[in-house]
Design a protein around this motif. Structure first.
Motif, PDB file in Angstrom:
ATOM      1  N   VAL A   1      12.587   7.811   2.712  1.00 49.35           N
ATOM      2  CA  VAL A   1      11.899   6.631   3.232  1.00 49.35           C
ATOM      3  C   VAL A   1      12.648   5.395   2.761  1.00 49.35           C
ATOM      4  N   GLU A   2      12.949   4.496   3.683  1.00 42.13           N
ATOM      5  CA  GLU A   2      13.580   3.223   3.322  1.00 42.13           C
ATOM      6  C   GLU A   2      12.504   2.263   2.835  1.00 42.13           C
ATOM      7  N   VAL A   3      12.789   1.605   1.723  1.00 38.07           N
ATOM      8  CA  VAL A   3      11.877   0.625   1.127  1.00 38.07           C
ATOM      9  C   VAL A   3      12.714  -0.600   0.808  1.00 38.07           C
ATOM     10  N   GLY A   4      12.139  -1.765   0.953  1.00 35.70           N
ATOM     11  CA  GLY A   4      12.868  -2.942   0.512  1.00 35.70           C
ATOM     12  C   GLY A   4      12.817  -4.084   1.474  1.00 35.70           C
ATOM     13  N   ASP A   5      13.826  -4.915   1.369  1.00 38.20           N
ATOM     14  CA  ASP A   5      13.977  -6.102   2.177  1.00 38.20           C
ATOM     15  C   ASP A   5      12.819  -7.057   1.898  1.00 38.20           C
ATOM     16  N   TRP A   6      12.532  -7.948   2.805  1.00 36.20           N
ATOM     17  CA  TRP A   6      11.523  -8.986   2.603  1.00 36.20           C
ATOM     18  C   TRP A   6      10.144  -8.396   2.381  1.00 36.20           C
ATOM     19  N   GLU A   7       9.876  -7.254   3.010  1.00 34.63           N
ATOM     20  CA  GLU A   7       8.523  -6.705   2.946  1.00 34.63           C
ATOM     21  C   GLU A   7       8.170  -6.233   1.535  1.00 34.63           C
ATOM     22  N   HIS A   8       9.103  -5.600   0.847  1.00 34.38           N
ATOM     23  CA  HIS A   8       8.810  -5.170  -0.523  1.00 34.38           C
ATOM     24  C   HIS A   8       8.671  -6.390  -1.432  1.00 34.38           C
ATOM     25  N   GLU A   9       9.541  -7.370  -1.256  1.00 38.71           N
ATOM     26  CA  GLU A   9       9.444  -8.579  -2.074  1.00 38.71           C
ATOM     27  C   GLU A   9       8.125  -9.305  -1.851  1.00 38.71           C
ATOM     28  N   CYS A  10       7.595  -9.223  -0.653  1.00 37.60           N
ATOM     29  CA  CYS A  10       6.335  -9.893  -0.326  1.00 37.60           C
ATOM     30  C   CYS A  10       5.170  -9.268  -1.081  1.00 37.60           C
ATOM     31  N   CYS A  11       4.986  -7.963  -0.942  1.00 40.98           N
ATOM     32  CA  CYS A  11       3.764  -7.374  -1.487  1.00 40.98           C
ATOM     33  C   CYS A  11       3.929  -5.911  -1.912  1.00 40.98           C
ATOM     34  N   GLY A  12       5.149  -5.494  -2.171  1.00 41.55           N
ATOM     35  CA  GLY A  12       5.391  -4.108  -2.553  1.00 41.55           C
ATOM     36  C   GLY A  12       4.990  -3.807  -3.981  1.00 41.55           C
ATOM     37  N   ASP A  13       4.436  -2.615  -4.181  1.00 38.10           N
ATOM     38  CA  ASP A  13       4.081  -2.141  -5.517  1.00 38.10           C
ATOM     39  C   ASP A  13       5.301  -1.545  -6.205  1.00 38.10           C
ATOM     40  N   GLU A  14       5.238  -1.439  -7.532  1.00 42.06           N
ATOM     41  CA  GLU A  14       6.276  -0.741  -8.282  1.00 42.06           C
ATOM     42  C   GLU A  14       6.304   0.712  -7.820  1.00 42.06           C
ATOM     43  N   ILE A  15       7.498   1.260  -7.715  1.00 40.65           N
ATOM     44  CA  ILE A  15       7.677   2.659  -7.311  1.00 40.65           C
ATOM     45  C   ILE A  15       8.478   3.357  -8.396  1.00 40.65           C
TER      46      ILE A  15
ATOM     47  N   THR B   1      27.234   1.841  -0.953  1.00 36.16           N
ATOM     48  CA  THR B   1      27.170   2.780  -2.057  1.00 36.16           C
ATOM     49  C   THR B   1      25.715   2.978  -2.480  1.00 36.16           C
ATOM     50  N   ARG B   2      25.362   4.224  -2.779  1.00 40.86           N
ATOM     51  CA  ARG B   2      24.018   4.531  -3.268  1.00 40.86           C
ATOM     52  C   ARG B   2      24.083   4.782  -4.774  1.00 40.86           C
ATOM     53  N   VAL B   3      23.170   4.143  -5.510  1.00 37.79           N
ATOM     54  CA  VAL B   3      23.110   4.279  -6.956  1.00 37.79           C
ATOM     55  C   VAL B   3      21.721   4.806  -7.328  1.00 37.79           C
ATOM     56  N   ALA B   4      21.662   5.913  -8.088  1.00 42.06           N
ATOM     57  CA  ALA B   4      20.383   6.471  -8.523  1.00 42.06           C
ATOM     58  C   ALA B   4      19.726   5.541  -9.538  1.00 42.06           C
ATOM     59  N   ILE B   5      18.419   5.292  -9.352  1.00 40.05           N
ATOM     60  CA  ILE B   5      17.633   4.455 -10.260  1.00 40.05           C
ATOM     61  C   ILE B   5      16.319   5.171 -10.567  1.00 40.05           C
ATOM     62  N   ASP B   6      15.646   4.747 -11.646  1.00 40.18           N
ATOM     63  CA  ASP B   6      14.370   5.366 -12.019  1.00 40.18           C
ATOM     64  C   ASP B   6      13.170   4.720 -11.354  1.00 40.18           C
ATOM     65  N   ARG B   7      13.277   3.427 -11.030  1.00 41.07           N
ATOM     66  CA  ARG B   7      12.122   2.741 -10.446  1.00 41.07           C
ATOM     67  C   ARG B   7      12.560   1.535  -9.638  1.00 41.07           C
ATOM     68  N   ILE B   8      11.675   1.140  -8.761  1.00 40.24           N
ATOM     69  CA  ILE B   8      11.821  -0.113  -8.021  1.00 40.24           C
ATOM     70  C   ILE B   8      10.725  -1.032  -8.550  1.00 40.24           C
ATOM     71  N   PRO B   9      11.080  -2.167  -9.121  1.00 41.41           N
ATOM     72  CA  PRO B   9      10.046  -3.086  -9.599  1.00 41.41           C
ATOM     73  C   PRO B   9       9.176  -3.572  -8.436  1.00 41.41           C
ATOM     74  N   SER B  10       7.993  -4.041  -8.757  1.00 43.91           N
ATOM     75  CA  SER B  10       7.131  -4.604  -7.720  1.00 43.91           C
ATOM     76  C   SER B  10       7.815  -5.819  -7.097  1.00 43.91           C
ATOM     77  N   GLY B  11       7.333  -6.210  -5.939  1.00 41.93           N
ATOM     78  CA  GLY B  11       7.864  -7.407  -5.301  1.00 41.93           C
ATOM     79  C   GLY B  11       7.684  -8.639  -6.172  1.00 41.93           C
ATOM     80  N   ASP B  12       6.515  -8.737  -6.833  1.00 43.53           N
ATOM     81  CA  ASP B  12       6.281  -9.875  -7.731  1.00 43.53           C
ATOM     82  C   ASP B  12       7.322  -9.903  -8.842  1.00 43.53           C
ATOM     83  N   ALA B  13       7.601  -8.759  -9.454  1.00 43.78           N
ATOM     84  CA  ALA B  13       8.580  -8.702 -10.547  1.00 43.78           C
ATOM     85  C   ALA B  13       9.971  -9.058 -10.044  1.00 43.78           C
ATOM     86  N   MET B  14      10.322  -8.583  -8.863  1.00 47.14           N
ATOM     87  CA  MET B  14      11.645  -8.872  -8.320  1.00 47.14           C
ATOM     88  C   MET B  14      11.822 -10.358  -8.026  1.00 47.14           C
TER      89      MET B  14
END
Length: 116
Positions: free
Chosen positions: A5-19, A66-79
């Motif tokens: 699933v693709e996550v990100g861009d403006w929509e995650h920054e707007c109101c996305g939860d931490e993943i 390039t794809r880089v493995a990460i442990d989490r995506i911060p919430s939009g607020d945190a970003m």
């Protein structure tokens, strides 16, 4: 079964939860040309599919593809720097090195195991 699933861009920054890896999710995803993308807005007129399962892998897609493995995506607020309890850093999974998130249009690929 595992789905990406693709996550990100403006929509995650707007109101996305931490993943985070190993967290259970229930997302409404839009579909486009065989791709799934997590969405919260403007569902009218697009094909949607529900994805329920456990996050097993997360990658940040850098500007050069390039794809880089990460442990989490911060919430939009945190970003956006608006969460006093989270610095919004995106760290490589195996090295702990910061991922260059200077571009606010980062896309993430989240692999969800729908059997869990």
């Amino acid at each position: 079964m595992r789905v990406e699933v693709e996550v990100g861009d403006w929509e995650h920054e707007c109101c996305g939860d931490e993943i985070e890896r190993y967290r259970r999710v229930r997302w409404t995803c839009g579909t486009h040309e065989g791709r799934l993308f997590e969405t919260h807005h403007d569902l009218e007129g697009i094909s949607v599919e529900e994805v329920v399962g456990t996050v097993v892998h997360i990658e940040a897609v850098l500007q050069d593809g390039t794809r880089v493995a990460i442990d989490r995506i911060p919430s939009g607020d945190a970003m956006r720097g608006c969460d006093p309890h989270d610095d919004g850093l995106i760290l490589e999974q195996y090295t702990g090195e910061p991922v260059d998130a200077a571009s606010h249009d980062l896309i993430f690929i989240v692999t969800v195991d729908t059997r869990r």
